[in-house]
Design a protein around this motif. Structure first.
Motif, PDB file in Angstrom:
ATOM      1  N   ASN A 102      83.049  94.732  50.498  1.00 46.58           N
ATOM      2  CA  ASN A 102      82.416  95.481  51.584  1.00 46.58           C
ATOM      3  C   ASN A 102      80.905  95.521  51.397  1.00 46.58           C
ATOM      4  O   ASN A 102      80.137  95.343  52.348  1.00 46.58           O
ATOM      5  CB  ASN A 102      82.983  96.902  51.624  1.00 46.58           C
ATOM      6  CG  ASN A 102      82.493  97.688  52.826  1.00 46.58           C
ATOM      7  OD1 ASN A 102      81.854  97.147  53.723  1.00 46.58           O
ATOM      8  ND2 ASN A 102      82.782  98.970  52.848  1.00 46.58           N
ATOM      9  N   LEU A 103      80.466  95.746  50.172  1.00 49.81           N
ATOM     10  CA  LEU A 103      79.030  95.774  49.882  1.00 49.81           C
ATOM     11  C   LEU A 103      78.392  94.418  50.157  1.00 49.81           C
ATOM     12  O   LEU A 103      77.320  94.328  50.777  1.00 49.81           O
ATOM     13  CB  LEU A 103      78.805  96.184  48.427  1.00 49.81           C
ATOM     14  CG  LEU A 103      77.348  96.236  47.946  1.00 49.81           C
ATOM     15  CD1 LEU A 103      76.554  97.250  48.751  1.00 49.81           C
ATOM     16  CD2 LEU A 103      77.301  96.567  46.460  1.00 49.81           C
ATOM     17  N   LEU A 104      79.043  93.345  49.721  1.00 54.89           N
ATOM     18  CA  LEU A 104      78.509  92.003  49.937  1.00 54.89           C
ATOM     19  C   LEU A 104      78.480  91.659  51.421  1.00 54.89           C
ATOM     20  O   LEU A 104      77.488  91.119  51.932  1.00 54.89           O
ATOM     21  CB  LEU A 104      79.357  90.983  49.171  1.00 54.89           C
ATOM     22  CG  LEU A 104      78.969  89.512  49.341  1.00 54.89           C
ATOM     23  CD1 LEU A 104      77.548  89.275  48.847  1.00 54.89           C
ATOM     24  CD2 LEU A 104      79.948  88.611  48.593  1.00 54.89           C
ATOM     25  N   GLU A 105      79.553  91.980  52.126  1.00 53.10           N
ATOM     26  CA  GLU A 105      79.625  91.657  53.548  1.00 53.10           C
ATOM     27  C   GLU A 105      78.580  92.433  54.341  1.00 53.10           C
ATOM     28  O   GLU A 105      77.918  91.876  55.228  1.00 53.10           O
ATOM     29  CB  GLU A 105      81.023  91.979  54.074  1.00 53.10           C
ATOM     30  CG  GLU A 105      81.238  91.606  55.523  1.00 53.10           C
ATOM     31  CD  GLU A 105      82.665  91.828  55.972  1.00 53.10           C
ATOM     32  OE1 GLU A 105      82.939  91.661  57.172  1.00 53.10           O
ATOM     33  OE2 GLU A 105      83.509  92.184  55.119  1.00 53.10           O
TER      34      GLU A 105
ATOM     35  N   ALA B 229      83.051 105.483  43.171  1.00 50.70           N
ATOM     36  CA  ALA B 229      81.755 104.823  43.017  1.00 50.70           C
ATOM     37  C   ALA B 229      80.981 104.822  44.335  1.00 50.70           C
ATOM     38  O   ALA B 229      80.792 105.870  44.940  1.00 50.70           O
ATOM     39  CB  ALA B 229      81.957 103.409  42.473  1.00 50.70           C
ATOM     40  N   HIS B 230      80.556 103.629  44.787  1.00 51.36           N
ATOM     41  CA  HIS B 230      79.686 103.552  45.959  1.00 51.36           C
ATOM     42  C   HIS B 230      80.461 103.452  47.267  1.00 51.36           C
ATOM     43  O   HIS B 230      79.857 103.214  48.323  1.00 51.36           O
ATOM     44  CB  HIS B 230      78.756 102.339  45.839  1.00 51.36           C
ATOM     45  CG  HIS B 230      79.495 101.027  45.747  1.00 51.36           C
ATOM     46  ND1 HIS B 230      79.808 100.441  44.538  1.00 51.36           N
ATOM     47  CD2 HIS B 230      79.992 100.200  46.704  1.00 51.36           C
ATOM     48  CE1 HIS B 230      80.450  99.305  44.760  1.00 51.36           C
ATOM     49  NE2 HIS B 230      80.570  99.135  46.060  1.00 51.36           N
ATOM     50  N   LEU B 231      81.775 103.635  47.243  1.00 50.71           N
ATOM     51  CA  LEU B 231      82.564 103.474  48.468  1.00 50.71           C
ATOM     52  C   LEU B 231      82.124 104.445  49.561  1.00 50.71           C
ATOM     53  O   LEU B 231      81.865 104.043  50.697  1.00 50.71           O
ATOM     54  CB  LEU B 231      84.050 103.678  48.163  1.00 50.71           C
ATOM     55  CG  LEU B 231      84.978 103.670  49.385  1.00 50.71           C
ATOM     56  CD1 LEU B 231      84.933 102.319  50.080  1.00 50.71           C
ATOM     57  CD2 LEU B 231      86.402 104.020  48.983  1.00 50.71           C
ATOM     58  N   ALA B 232      82.030 105.733  49.234  1.00 58.32           N
ATOM     59  CA  ALA B 232      81.668 106.728  50.248  1.00 58.32           C
ATOM     60  C   ALA B 232      80.234 106.565  50.740  1.00 58.32           C
ATOM     61  O   ALA B 232      80.007 106.523  51.957  1.00 58.32           O
ATOM     62  CB  ALA B 232      81.901 108.138  49.712  1.00 58.32           C
TER      63      ALA B 232
END
Length: 229
Positions: free
Chosen positions: A8-11, A134-137
């Motif tokens: 998700n972060l990369l996309e 982690a960084h999901l939210a």
């Protein structure tokens, strides 16, 4: 979960890079792509839970085990774990509603779309208060900003100087000929939307190996044994 967060972060990063030259001229393309990303992630999460082979998501008891099996339970996890089963079932079904219904409402007018924002915000705050993702939210909440238009944010942000600063630092808009406005839609917006349907459609298939009887009967046995210790 880790793979989902990292992808998700990369996309998101790649989408922002690709769309950055067109944001000022055709911001609606960027907004549409962001809605499509949220739509796929949230609806895929809801459908994947049901078709993933875990019977607890079908009988409403998934949250009974969630607080022990999630990544790095925090000090609040045991408190929520000890809640009655009826509360856990409400949490499980609310997850379906917030992710499934919220995803569908992403494409509705603003008068309805704010419901998606509330659903997503509640589910993200809930899983991060009771666990460690982690960084999901922060990442997903950042992606959710475009679910609300500028007028809504002006009414929500109480300090005028913050709004003035955001407007001052924003990219000034400019106009281009309408044929050129179609290019971001043709080469980025619409292709991304239809390509996103491919992994989303895969979540509707119950082909997860963990749905086989050998795993269904024994997958929760070690966890049940730990509850007896």
């Amino acid at each position: 979960m880790g793979l989902q967060m990292h992808s998700n972060l990369l996309e998101t990063t790649m989408l922002y890079i690709l769309c950055s030259p067109f944001v000022a001229a055709t911001p609606e393309v960027f907004v549409f792509i962001q809605w499509s990303l949220l739509f796929r992630i949230m609806l895929g999460g809801a459908v994947g839970k049901y078709t993933g082979g875990d019977q607890s998501w079908k009988d409403g008891t998934a949250m009974v085990w969630h607080y022990w099996t999630q990544p790095l339970p925090n000090p609040l996890s045991p408190i929520f774990y000890r809640m009655p089963i009826s509360i856990h079932k409400i949490e499980t079904y609310f997850t379906y509603v917030s992710e499934g219904v919220g995803a569908i409402l992403c494409y509705t007018p603003q008068i309805i779309r704010w419901i998606s924002y509330v659903f997503f915000l509640l589910i993200l705050l809930g899983i991060n208060v009771t666990g460690n993702y982690a960084h999901l939210a922060p990442l997903t909440i950042t992606e959710m900003i475009l679910l609300l238009n500028d007028n809504v944010w002006r009414s929500l942000i109480p300090f005028e100087f913050i709004i003035s600063f955001l407007e001052y630092t924003s990219i000034p808009s400019y106009s281009i000929a309408w044929p050129f406005k179609l290019l971001p839609w043709i080469f980025i917006g619409l292709p991304y939307f239809f390509i996103s349907l491919v992994p989303l459609s895969a979540t509707f298939r119950d082909e997860n190996p963990f749905s086989w009887p050998i795993f269904t009967n024994y997958s929760t046995l070690p966890l049940k044994l730990t509850q007896l210790i």
